[in-house]
Design a protein around this motif. Structure first.
Motif, PDB file in Angstrom:
ATOM      1  N   GLY A   1     -17.484 -14.434  -4.501  1.00 38.63           N
ATOM      2  CA  GLY A   1     -18.518 -13.595  -3.906  1.00 38.63           C
ATOM      3  C   GLY A   1     -17.976 -12.727  -2.784  1.00 38.63           C
ATOM      4  N   LEU A   2     -17.086 -13.280  -1.962  1.00 39.03           N
ATOM      5  CA  LEU A   2     -16.531 -12.516  -0.855  1.00 39.03           C
ATOM      6  C   LEU A   2     -15.649 -11.384  -1.368  1.00 39.03           C
ATOM      7  CD1 LEU A   2     -16.412 -12.345   2.213  1.00 39.03           C
ATOM      8  CD2 LEU A   2     -14.462 -13.893   2.178  1.00 39.03           C
ATOM      9  N   PHE A   3     -14.832 -11.661  -2.371  1.00 44.22           N
ATOM     10  CA  PHE A   3     -14.001 -10.618  -2.954  1.00 44.22           C
ATOM     11  C   PHE A   3     -14.871  -9.525  -3.574  1.00 44.22           C
ATOM     12  CE2 PHE A   3     -10.314 -13.064  -2.198  1.00 44.22           C
ATOM     13  CZ  PHE A   3      -9.208 -12.290  -2.487  1.00 44.22           C
ATOM     14  N   ALA A   4     -15.931  -9.913  -4.285  1.00 45.65           N
ATOM     15  CA  ALA A   4     -16.814  -8.927  -4.905  1.00 45.65           C
ATOM     16  C   ALA A   4     -17.508  -8.079  -3.854  1.00 45.65           C
ATOM     17  CB  ALA A   4     -17.844  -9.633  -5.792  1.00 45.65           C
ATOM     18  N   PHE A   5     -17.934  -8.701  -2.763  1.00 41.62           N
ATOM     19  CA  PHE A   5     -18.604  -7.943  -1.711  1.00 41.62           C
ATOM     20  C   PHE A   5     -17.652  -6.940  -1.069  1.00 41.62           C
ATOM     21  CE2 PHE A   5     -19.551  -7.234   2.753  1.00 41.62           C
ATOM     22  CZ  PHE A   5     -20.873  -6.801   2.691  1.00 41.62           C
TER      23      PHE A   5
ATOM     24  N   ILE B   1     -16.379   4.117  10.715  1.00 42.10           N
ATOM     25  CA  ILE B   1     -15.429   3.073  10.313  1.00 42.10           C
ATOM     26  C   ILE B   1     -15.789   1.743  10.963  1.00 42.10           C
ATOM     27  CG2 ILE B   1     -13.022   2.361  10.453  1.00 42.10           C
ATOM     28  CD1 ILE B   1     -12.260   5.311  10.255  1.00 42.10           C
ATOM     29  N   VAL B   2     -16.176   1.789  12.233  1.00 41.81           N
ATOM     30  CA  VAL B   2     -16.575   0.554  12.923  1.00 41.81           C
ATOM     31  C   VAL B   2     -17.808  -0.051  12.268  1.00 41.81           C
ATOM     32  CG1 VAL B   2     -17.452  -0.376  15.096  1.00 41.81           C
ATOM     33  CG2 VAL B   2     -15.564   1.261  15.119  1.00 41.81           C
ATOM     34  N   VAL B   3     -18.802   0.776  11.984  1.00 43.32           N
ATOM     35  CA  VAL B   3     -20.024   0.283  11.342  1.00 43.32           C
ATOM     36  C   VAL B   3     -19.710  -0.308   9.969  1.00 43.32           C
ATOM     37  CG1 VAL B   3     -22.248   0.982  10.375  1.00 43.32           C
ATOM     38  CG2 VAL B   3     -21.525   1.857  12.600  1.00 43.32           C
ATOM     39  N   SER B   4     -18.801   0.323   9.230  1.00 45.42           N
ATOM     40  CA  SER B   4     -18.438  -0.167   7.901  1.00 45.42           C
ATOM     41  C   SER B   4     -17.692  -1.493   7.960  1.00 45.42           C
ATOM     42  CB  SER B   4     -17.586   0.883   7.186  1.00 45.42           C
ATOM     43  OG  SER B   4     -17.186   0.435   5.908  1.00 45.42           O
ATOM     44  N   ALA B   5     -16.900  -1.694   9.021  1.00 42.28           N
ATOM     45  CA  ALA B   5     -16.081  -2.905   9.114  1.00 42.28           C
ATOM     46  C   ALA B   5     -16.867  -4.113   9.603  1.00 42.28           C
ATOM     47  CB  ALA B   5     -14.893  -2.658  10.034  1.00 42.28           C
ATOM     48  N   ILE B   6     -17.934  -3.894  10.364  1.00 42.20           N
ATOM     49  CA  ILE B   6     -18.654  -5.012  10.978  1.00 42.20           C
ATOM     50  C   ILE B   6     -19.191  -6.006   9.953  1.00 42.20           C
ATOM     51  CG2 ILE B   6     -20.758  -5.595  12.261  1.00 42.20           C
ATOM     52  CD1 ILE B   6     -20.193  -3.234  14.077  1.00 42.20           C
ATOM     53  N   PRO B   7     -19.902  -5.599   8.878  1.00 42.60           N
ATOM     54  CA  PRO B   7     -20.389  -6.600   7.906  1.00 42.60           C
ATOM     55  C   PRO B   7     -19.271  -7.409   7.270  1.00 42.60           C
ATOM     56  CG  PRO B   7     -21.482  -4.490   7.584  1.00 42.60           C
ATOM     57  CD  PRO B   7     -20.363  -4.244   8.528  1.00 42.60           C
ATOM     58  N   CYS B   8     -18.144  -6.758   6.976  1.00 42.70           N
ATOM     59  CA  CYS B   8     -17.022  -7.472   6.356  1.00 42.70           C
ATOM     60  C   CYS B   8     -16.474  -8.529   7.303  1.00 42.70           C
ATOM     61  CB  CYS B   8     -15.929  -6.482   5.976  1.00 42.70           C
ATOM     62  SG  CYS B   8     -16.448  -5.186   4.822  1.00 42.70           S
ATOM     63  N   MET B   9     -16.336  -8.181   8.576  1.00 43.89           N
ATOM     64  CA  MET B   9     -15.810  -9.132   9.543  1.00 43.89           C
ATOM     65  C   MET B   9     -16.762 -10.306   9.752  1.00 43.89           C
ATOM     66  SD  MET B   9     -14.319  -6.387  12.330  1.00 43.89           S
ATOM     67  CE  MET B   9     -13.830  -7.691  13.462  1.00 43.89           C
ATOM     68  N   ILE B  10     -18.059 -10.023   9.837  1.00 42.95           N
ATOM     69  CA  ILE B  10     -19.039 -11.089  10.046  1.00 42.95           C
ATOM     70  C   ILE B  10     -19.033 -12.061   8.865  1.00 42.95           C
ATOM     71  CG2 ILE B  10     -21.503 -11.591  10.229  1.00 42.95           C
ATOM     72  CD1 ILE B  10     -21.816  -9.043  11.835  1.00 42.95           C
TER      73      ILE B  10
ATOM     74  N   PHE C   1     -16.660 -12.631   6.654  1.00 47.02           N
ATOM     75  CA  PHE C   1     -15.410 -13.395   6.569  1.00 47.02           C
ATOM     76  C   PHE C   1     -15.384 -14.502   7.613  1.00 47.02           C
ATOM     77  CE2 PHE C   1     -10.966 -14.278   7.459  1.00 47.02           C
ATOM     78  CZ  PHE C   1     -10.472 -14.476   6.183  1.00 47.02           C
ATOM     79  N   ILE C   2     -15.844 -14.208   8.827  1.00 52.45           N
ATOM     80  CA  ILE C   2     -15.860 -15.230   9.874  1.00 52.45           C
ATOM     81  C   ILE C   2     -16.786 -16.372   9.496  1.00 52.45           C
ATOM     82  CG2 ILE C   2     -16.536 -15.683  12.259  1.00 52.45           C
ATOM     83  CD1 ILE C   2     -15.543 -12.880  12.946  1.00 52.45           C
ATOM     84  N   LEU C   3     -17.952 -16.053   8.943  1.00 52.00           N
ATOM     85  CA  LEU C   3     -18.919 -17.087   8.588  1.00 52.00           C
ATOM     86  C   LEU C   3     -18.462 -17.927   7.402  1.00 52.00           C
ATOM     87  CD1 LEU C   3     -22.301 -15.130   8.972  1.00 52.00           C
ATOM     88  CD2 LEU C   3     -21.301 -16.784  10.559  1.00 52.00           C
TER      89      LEU C   3
END
Length: 277
Positions: A198-202, A248-257, A259-261
């Motif tokens: 799921g993470l890879f697909a997202f 770029i910052v807005v795009s990266a935030i969901p991915c970082m959140i 992955f951390i979770l």
């Protein structure tokens, strides 16, 4: 004894230094991007210090930031759900059932990974036209699901194979059917593999650029990467770098959140036999 301790200490120091250097190497561009998005004359209205003017311009760009975020979220959710649904059922069948052509089917699916996917976008575009799904978010999600399935099926097949067959047999003896065995017995055991898929697909769907560029023609249906690429092209060569950095910052935030979770499950998916091959 003292010599071995010195060697171990030197080795640990080298590992720590290498890891720290690599962390700085990967984090530095992100820090610079975040800094650039809130600093500079265009971010502060010509004054010194920090401001959110770049984000304000980003909000009003084109159809609006929230429209592009919603489109990206819809595509990502559909891609993750479709990839998990198909790969779980396919992985279960390939790992637990014996039928003619099983290995050939699995190898044919993996062979898709060897084909550069931009080379088949035009045939897919024509096929979506036959289905009436051109210029639609569900049609784009179907294309992205197809690109994710080879890795997803490989991961889920190996995840199911890492679960002892005795669990299946015990559930079948108790009267459970194959679907009940999958739902109640096997799925809880392969959660790390599902999280990894799921993470890879997202990440793949959220950051995809080429497929949305080809399959979407209406500006109000663009995903965030496509909108940022349009912003980067600028008008008459004028590029708003500040708003682009904010995007770029807005795009990266969901991915970082995410992955951390999910990093605990993600690491287990790779380290607990999900890639046993």
């Amino acid at each position: 004894m003292a010599g071995s301790r010195v060697v171990i200490r030197i080795r640990n120091t080298a590992h720590l230094t290498t890891g720290l250097a690599l962390a700085i190497l990967f984090v530095a561009p992100l820090v610079w991007t975040a800094w650039s998005s809130v600093s500079g004359p265009r971010a502060t209205g010509g004054t010194s210090g920090f401001g959110d003017d770049n984000y304000q311009r980003l909000l009003g760009y084109g159809a609006g930031l929230w429209t592009y975020l919603a489109n990206s979220a819809v595509v990502a959710v559909l891609t993750v759900a479709g990839t998990l649904f198909v790969s779980v059922l396919a992985g279960y069948a390939l790992a637990r059932f014996r039928f003619p052509g099983r290995n050939v089917l699995f190898l044919a699916t993996l062979a898709i990974m060897m084909v550069p996917y931009p080379t088949i976008l035009i045939p897919l575009y024509v096929m979506l036209g036959w289905l009436g799904l051109q210029n639609s978010l569900p049609g784009l999600a179907i294309v992205l699901i197809m690109f994710q399935l080879p890795f997803a099926m490989f991961m889920m097949r190996n995840s199911f194979e890492s679960v002892p067959r005795e669990l299946d047999e015990a559930a079948l003896v108790d009267g459970a059917g194959t679907i009940r065995v999958l739902w109640s017995v096997l799925l809880p055991a392969v959660v790390p593999g599902m999280v990894t898929v799921g993470l890879f697909a997202f990440l793949a769907s959220w950051n995809e650029f080429i497929a949305p560029l080809i399959f979407l023609s209406d500006g109000d249906k663009y995903t965030l990467p496509t909108a940022l690429a349009a912003m980067r092209s600028g008008n008459f060569g004028a590029i708003d770098y500040g708003a682009l950095q904010a995007g770029i910052v807005v795009s990266a935030i969901p991915c970082m959140i995410l992955f951390i979770l999910l990093q605990r499950h993600y690491v287990r998916g790779f380290s607990s036999g999900a890639l046993k091959g």
